[in-house]
Design an enzyme around this catalytic site. Structure first.
Site, PDB file in Angstrom:
ATOM      1  N   ASN A   9       1.597  10.333 129.245  1.00  0.00           N
ATOM      2  CA  ASN A   9       1.794  11.426 128.289  1.00  0.00           C
ATOM      3  C   ASN A   9       0.472  11.643 127.563  1.00  0.00           C
ATOM      4  OD1 ASN A   9       2.526  13.110 126.201  1.00  0.00           O
ATOM      5  ND2 ASN A   9       3.840  11.624 125.156  1.00  0.00           N
ATOM      6  N   LYS A  11      -0.323  13.938 125.519  1.00  0.00           N
ATOM      7  CA  LYS A  11      -0.167  14.519 124.180  1.00  0.00           C
ATOM      8  C   LYS A  11      -1.150  15.673 123.970  1.00  0.00           C
ATOM      9  CE  LYS A  11       1.815  10.242 122.586  1.00  0.00           C
ATOM     10  NZ  LYS A  11       2.097   9.345 121.487  1.00  0.00           N
ATOM     11  N   HIS A  94      10.706  13.922 122.465  1.00  0.00           N
ATOM     12  CA  HIS A  94       9.775  12.867 122.049  1.00  0.00           C
ATOM     13  C   HIS A  94       9.855  12.712 120.529  1.00  0.00           C
ATOM     14  CE1 HIS A  94       6.052  10.756 121.185  1.00  0.00           C
ATOM     15  NE2 HIS A  94       6.033  10.403 122.465  1.00  0.00           N
ATOM     16  N   GLU A  96       7.698  12.437 118.344  1.00  0.00           N
ATOM     17  CA  GLU A  96       6.761  13.295 117.603  1.00  0.00           C
ATOM     18  C   GLU A  96       7.316  14.713 117.481  1.00  0.00           C
ATOM     19  OE1 GLU A  96       3.319  12.390 119.984  1.00  0.00           O
ATOM     20  OE2 GLU A  96       3.246  10.382 119.109  1.00  0.00           O
ATOM     21  N   GLU A 166      11.752   4.602 123.239  1.00  0.00           N
ATOM     22  CA  GLU A 166      10.470   4.477 122.551  1.00  0.00           C
ATOM     23  C   GLU A 166      10.727   4.210 121.073  1.00  0.00           C
ATOM     24  OE1 GLU A 166       7.130   6.674 124.828  1.00  0.00           O
ATOM     25  OE2 GLU A 166       8.123   8.113 123.544  1.00  0.00           O
ATOM     26  N   GLY A 172       1.900   4.470 119.314  1.00  0.00           N
ATOM     27  CA  GLY A 172       0.543   4.686 118.804  1.00  0.00           C
ATOM     28  C   GLY A 172       0.133   3.707 117.719  1.00  0.00           C
ATOM     29  N   SER A 212       3.022   1.891 122.764  1.00  0.00           N
ATOM     30  CA  SER A 212       1.885   0.973 122.874  1.00  0.00           C
ATOM     31  C   SER A 212       1.911   0.120 124.139  1.00  0.00           C
ATOM     32  CB  SER A 212       1.783   0.098 121.621  1.00  0.00           C
ATOM     33  OG  SER A 212       1.553   0.902 120.483  1.00  0.00           O
TER      34      SER A 212
END
Ligand code: PGA
Length: 252
Positions: A9, A11, A94, A96, A166, A172, A212
């Protein structure tokens, strides 16, 4: 029975030229992989990366989409457009997107149905925040997200569906779930799927881990029985680290 899948991904990183270079590097080392590999560049680079990947066996994916085929939705991209650009996968829900762009279980569910209608494989992300974990609400939150995202999805779609666990606190942050923590949630998700459909259908769904994942921690996570691959953010932006994760999956 389940062929493992490693997804990169990217991003909101890479210009077209950077994306082409990264995709060429990945193609160079991973074209013959025994596991399924997909990369999800930003929208502006989809067409260029599709060309780089042509004939390689590495798949293309997008990071989000609208659920309508077309219409007055300024700034959005439709499943039809993604399929046309060469996408085989699309990441949906996701954290985010949920956190910064007001994505909800309802909209994720609309998108899952739209993806399936267009022969795009949805990669549906679920995961709890740190506060939710510390409050002991991980299963409640993740279970709700799974049921919400899959509402009215029939069991014959199971094989064309990917989930990604996730934990938000691991994305991250450099802080990853332990293999035991991840496996516990993956097993729970599979149990939810068995309750929604049945055991055989639940066994067909790929459940990826994300948060991560790096070359150094991939092996132990990917060795867990209900972890069928990884959704990789930061480490997918370099050929070497992404390739090492794929290799770990090949030997898992
Ligand atoms: P990360 O991102 O690997 O950089 O933690 C994973 C993801 O957000 O999919």
């Amino acid at each position: 029975m389940r062929t493992p899948l490693i997804v990169g991904n990217w991003k909101m990183f890479t210009t077209v030229a950077e994306a082409q270079a990264l995709a060429k590097g990945i193609r160079g080392v991973l074209a013959e992989s025994r596991v399924t590999v997909a990369i999800c560049p930003p929208l502006t680079a989809l067409a260029a990366v599709a060309k780089v990947l042509m004939g390689s066996g590495i798949h293309l994916g997008a990071q989000n989409m609208h659920w309508e085929e077309e219409g007055p939705f300024t700034g959005e991209v439709s499943p039809r457009m993604l399929a046309d650009a060469g996408c085989r996968y699309v990441i949906l829900g996701h954290s985010e997107r949920r956190q910064y762009f007001a994505e909800t279980d309802w909209s994720v569910n609309q998108k899952v149905h739209a993806a399936l209608r267009h022969a795009l494989t949805p990669i549906v992300c679920v995961g709890e925040t740190l506060v939710e974990r510390e409050d002991g609400r991980t299963f409640q939150v993740v279970g709700g997200q799974v049921r919400g995202a899959l509402a009215r999805v029939r069991k014959d779609s199971a094989a064309g569906l990917v989930l990604a666990y996730e934990p938000v606190w691991a994305i991250g942050t450099g802080r990853t779930a332990t293999p035991e923590q991840a496996q516990e949630v993956h097993a729970f998700v599979r149990k939810q799927l068995a309750e929604i459909w049945d055991g055989a259908s639940a066994a067909r769904v790929l459940i990826l881990y994300g948060g991560s994942v790096k070359a150094d921690n991939a092996a132990e996570l990917l060795a867990e029985p209900d972890i069928d691959g990884a959704l990789v953010g930061g480490a997918s932006l370099q050929v070497e680290s992404f390739a090492r994760i794929v290799k770990e999956q090949e030997s898992a």
